[in-house]
Design a protein around this motif. Structure first.
Motif, PDB file in Angstrom:
ATOM      1  N   SER A 199      16.413  38.015 -21.157  1.00  0.00           N
ATOM      2  CA  SER A 199      16.414  39.227 -22.427  1.00  0.00           C
ATOM      3  C   SER A 199      17.386  38.615 -22.565  1.00  0.00           C
ATOM      4  CB  SER A 199      15.709  40.651 -21.774  1.00  0.00           C
ATOM      5  OG  SER A 199      16.918  41.002 -21.504  1.00  0.00           O
ATOM      6  N   GLU A 200      17.910  38.933 -23.891  1.00  0.00           N
ATOM      7  CA  GLU A 200      18.981  38.940 -24.707  1.00  0.00           C
ATOM      8  C   GLU A 200      19.795  39.990 -23.952  1.00  0.00           C
ATOM      9  OE1 GLU A 200      19.757  38.287 -28.941  1.00  0.00           O
ATOM     10  OE2 GLU A 200      17.966  37.618 -29.070  1.00  0.00           O
ATOM     11  N   SER A 202      39.128  38.505 -22.490  1.00  0.00           N
ATOM     12  CA  SER A 202      38.155  39.962 -23.230  1.00  0.00           C
ATOM     13  C   SER A 202      36.842  39.172 -24.640  1.00  0.00           C
ATOM     14  CB  SER A 202      39.866  39.933 -24.315  1.00  0.00           C
ATOM     15  OG  SER A 202      40.311  39.016 -25.277  1.00  0.00           O
ATOM     16  N   ASN A 203      36.929  37.845 -24.286  1.00  0.00           N
ATOM     17  CA  ASN A 203      36.009  37.222 -25.008  1.00  0.00           C
ATOM     18  C   ASN A 203      35.420  35.955 -24.531  1.00  0.00           C
ATOM     19  OD1 ASN A 203      37.853  34.983 -26.438  1.00  0.00           O
ATOM     20  ND2 ASN A 203      38.769  36.446 -27.250  1.00  0.00           N
ATOM     21  N   ARG A 204      34.723  35.218 -25.142  1.00  0.00           N
ATOM     22  CA  ARG A 204      33.793  34.653 -25.030  1.00  0.00           C
ATOM     23  C   ARG A 204      34.374  33.186 -25.038  1.00  0.00           C
ATOM     24  NH1 ARG A 204      28.638  35.676 -27.116  1.00  0.00           N
ATOM     25  NH2 ARG A 204      27.046  33.328 -26.410  1.00  0.00           N
ATOM     26  N   VAL A 205      35.221  32.915 -26.098  1.00  0.00           N
ATOM     27  CA  VAL A 205      35.631  31.857 -25.720  1.00  0.00           C
ATOM     28  C   VAL A 205      37.198  31.612 -24.886  1.00  0.00           C
ATOM     29  CG1 VAL A 205      37.932  30.775 -27.194  1.00  0.00           C
ATOM     30  CG2 VAL A 205      35.741  31.511 -28.918  1.00  0.00           C
ATOM     31  N   GLU A 206      37.821  33.093 -24.754  1.00  0.00           N
ATOM     32  CA  GLU A 206      38.757  32.599 -23.368  1.00  0.00           C
ATOM     33  C   GLU A 206      37.825  32.291 -21.467  1.00  0.00           C
ATOM     34  OE1 GLU A 206      42.461  35.777 -23.213  1.00  0.00           O
ATOM     35  OE2 GLU A 206      41.044  36.223 -24.479  1.00  0.00           O
ATOM     36  N   LEU A 213      31.673  30.924 -33.046  1.00  0.00           N
ATOM     37  CA  LEU A 213      30.651  29.682 -33.167  1.00  0.00           C
ATOM     38  C   LEU A 213      31.870  28.877 -32.125  1.00  0.00           C
ATOM     39  CD1 LEU A 213      28.439  27.285 -34.004  1.00  0.00           C
ATOM     40  CD2 LEU A 213      29.906  27.752 -36.638  1.00  0.00           C
ATOM     41  N   PHE A 214      31.390  28.343 -31.257  1.00  0.00           N
ATOM     42  CA  PHE A 214      32.526  27.208 -31.224  1.00  0.00           C
ATOM     43  C   PHE A 214      31.732  26.228 -30.749  1.00  0.00           C
ATOM     44  CE2 PHE A 214      32.436  30.036 -27.333  1.00  0.00           C
ATOM     45  CZ  PHE A 214      31.906  29.515 -26.587  1.00  0.00           C
ATOM     46  N   SER A 215      32.990  24.994 -30.610  1.00  0.00           N
ATOM     47  CA  SER A 215      31.654  23.238 -30.071  1.00  0.00           C
ATOM     48  C   SER A 215      32.479  23.501 -28.195  1.00  0.00           C
ATOM     49  CB  SER A 215      31.814  22.198 -30.938  1.00  0.00           C
ATOM     50  OG  SER A 215      33.049  22.148 -30.708  1.00  0.00           O
ATOM     51  N   GLU A 216      31.571  22.547 -27.499  1.00  0.00           N
ATOM     52  CA  GLU A 216      31.677  22.796 -26.330  1.00  0.00           C
ATOM     53  C   GLU A 216      33.220  20.940 -26.202  1.00  0.00           C
ATOM     54  OE1 GLU A 216      29.760  20.434 -22.879  1.00  0.00           O
ATOM     55  OE2 GLU A 216      28.579  20.303 -23.989  1.00  0.00           O
ATOM     56  N   GLU A 217      32.559  20.478 -27.449  1.00  0.00           N
ATOM     57  CA  GLU A 217      33.965  19.466 -27.244  1.00  0.00           C
ATOM     58  C   GLU A 217      34.855  19.996 -28.047  1.00  0.00           C
ATOM     59  OE1 GLU A 217      35.518  15.670 -27.627  1.00  0.00           O
ATOM     60  OE2 GLU A 217      33.598  16.100 -26.559  1.00  0.00           O
ATOM     61  N   ALA A 230      29.397  27.899 -22.604  1.00  0.00           N
ATOM     62  CA  ALA A 230      30.487  27.437 -22.995  1.00  0.00           C
ATOM     63  C   ALA A 230      29.941  26.203 -23.715  1.00  0.00           C
ATOM     64  CB  ALA A 230      30.992  27.369 -21.267  1.00  0.00           C
ATOM     65  N   THR A 231      28.873  25.784 -23.531  1.00  0.00           N
ATOM     66  CA  THR A 231      28.628  25.011 -24.280  1.00  0.00           C
ATOM     67  C   THR A 231      28.908  25.123 -26.131  1.00  0.00           C
ATOM     68  OG1 THR A 231      26.049  25.369 -24.289  1.00  0.00           O
ATOM     69  CG2 THR A 231      27.158  24.054 -22.653  1.00  0.00           C
ATOM     70  N   GLY A 232      29.110  26.649 -26.321  1.00  0.00           N
ATOM     71  CA  GLY A 232      28.568  27.080 -27.576  1.00  0.00           C
ATOM     72  C   GLY A 232      27.145  28.024 -28.119  1.00  0.00           C
ATOM     73  N   ALA A 233      26.427  28.102 -26.666  1.00  0.00           N
ATOM     74  CA  ALA A 233      25.258  28.705 -26.947  1.00  0.00           C
ATOM     75  C   ALA A 233      25.409  30.151 -27.752  1.00  0.00           C
ATOM     76  CB  ALA A 233      23.968  28.822 -26.015  1.00  0.00           C
ATOM     77  N   SER A 234      24.406  30.856 -28.302  1.00  0.00           N
ATOM     78  CA  SER A 234      24.502  31.666 -28.786  1.00  0.00           C
ATOM     79  C   SER A 234      23.611  32.674 -27.454  1.00  0.00           C
ATOM     80  CB  SER A 234      23.630  32.113 -30.879  1.00  0.00           C
ATOM     81  OG  SER A 234      22.118  31.977 -30.169  1.00  0.00           O
ATOM     82  N   ASN A 235      23.690  34.242 -27.807  1.00  0.00           N
ATOM     83  CA  ASN A 235      22.721  35.557 -26.525  1.00  0.00           C
ATOM     84  C   ASN A 235      21.325  34.566 -26.695  1.00  0.00           C
ATOM     85  OD1 ASN A 235      25.506  35.298 -26.172  1.00  0.00           O
ATOM     86  ND2 ASN A 235      25.363  38.256 -26.567  1.00  0.00           N
ATOM     87  N   PRO A 236      21.226  34.411 -27.774  1.00  0.00           N
ATOM     88  CA  PRO A 236      19.548  34.284 -28.017  1.00  0.00           C
ATOM     89  C   PRO A 236      19.599  32.861 -27.502  1.00  0.00           C
ATOM     90  CG  PRO A 236      20.416  34.689 -29.901  1.00  0.00           C
ATOM     91  CD  PRO A 236      21.492  34.583 -29.157  1.00  0.00           C
TER      92      PRO A 236
END
Length: 215
Positions: free
Chosen positions: A181-182, A199-203, A129-133, A166-172
């Motif tokens: 599809s997911e 290695s991860n979605r934040v990076e 969980l992270f925010s675009e801002e 990158a906007t913080g959206a989850s896979n669903p």
């Protein structure tokens, strides 16, 4: 993780008031329980071994062993818990270092209690969980956006998935927005991480912002 399971949390912070405050934040929930707290990074290995928490809330600045070193040590263990980095400041380069060290997400200590709840639940479920801002502030506080040839390796669909993620959206959320599809989302994100050498979605999200993919 089973949706009915209780999520156990270890709090690591050198400020006793912060440790008490975080415990109070989760006392209002029925699915998150603080099983222990310690005041410095050198106490983390023993506390994790004793309590086996699902998630460790890790302060980044401590007196003896900081959160970066403590996170690296945890990630080198056989079965590390998830780690959420905490900072008293606005997000900065320390957060970037924490993510590179293996932290799964990050929180400002000034966030609302509901954000703490959501972040722990997301990380325990294998998400972030992270925010675009918050990502914009990281990029602004570290270095100017730069173009990278790594993005050239992405397909058009992979760029679309990365832009939404990158906007913080989850896979669903990504699946709904892009009408896929997911499973396909996960496949695209795996390819994105490989091509961007992260290695991860934040990076991955930070790479998108720094390269100017997200305006």
């Amino acid at each position: 993780m089973d949706s009915d399971a209780v999520i156990t949390v270890l709090v690591v912070d050198d400020d006793a008031f912060v440790r008490r405050g975080v415990a109070d934040i989760f006392a209002a929930t029925t699915d998150i329980v603080v099983v222990g707290s310690v005041s410095d990074g050198d106490e983390v290995p023993a506390a994790v071994a004793a309590h086996r928490p699902d998630v460790v809330l890790m302060d980044l600045k401590m007196r003896r062993v900081d959160g970066l070193d403590a996170t690296r040590a945890l990630m080198a263990s056989a079965h590390p818990p998830k780690v959420v980095a905490m900072t008293a400041m606005d997000v900065d380069d320390l957060v970037v270092q924490a993510i590179k060290a293996g932290a799964h997400s990050f929180l400002s200590k000034s966030e609302a209690p509901e954000t703490f709840h959501q972040s722990i639940r997301a990380v325990a479920a294998g998400n972030t969980l992270f925010s675009e801002e918050s990502l914009r502030r990281i990029v602004a506080s570290t270095r100017a956006p730069r173009r990278t040839t790594l993005l050239d390796a992405l397909t058009e669909r992979e760029r679309e998935v990365l832009s939404v993620m990158a906007t913080g959206a989850s896979n669903p959320d990504i699946a709904r927005r892009l009408f896929m599809s997911e499973t396909t989302v996960k496949s695209h994100l795996s390819a994105v991480n490989h091509k961007l050498q992260v290695s991860n979605r934040v990076e991955a999200a930070l790479a998108a912002f720094r390269a100017g993919l997200i305006e």
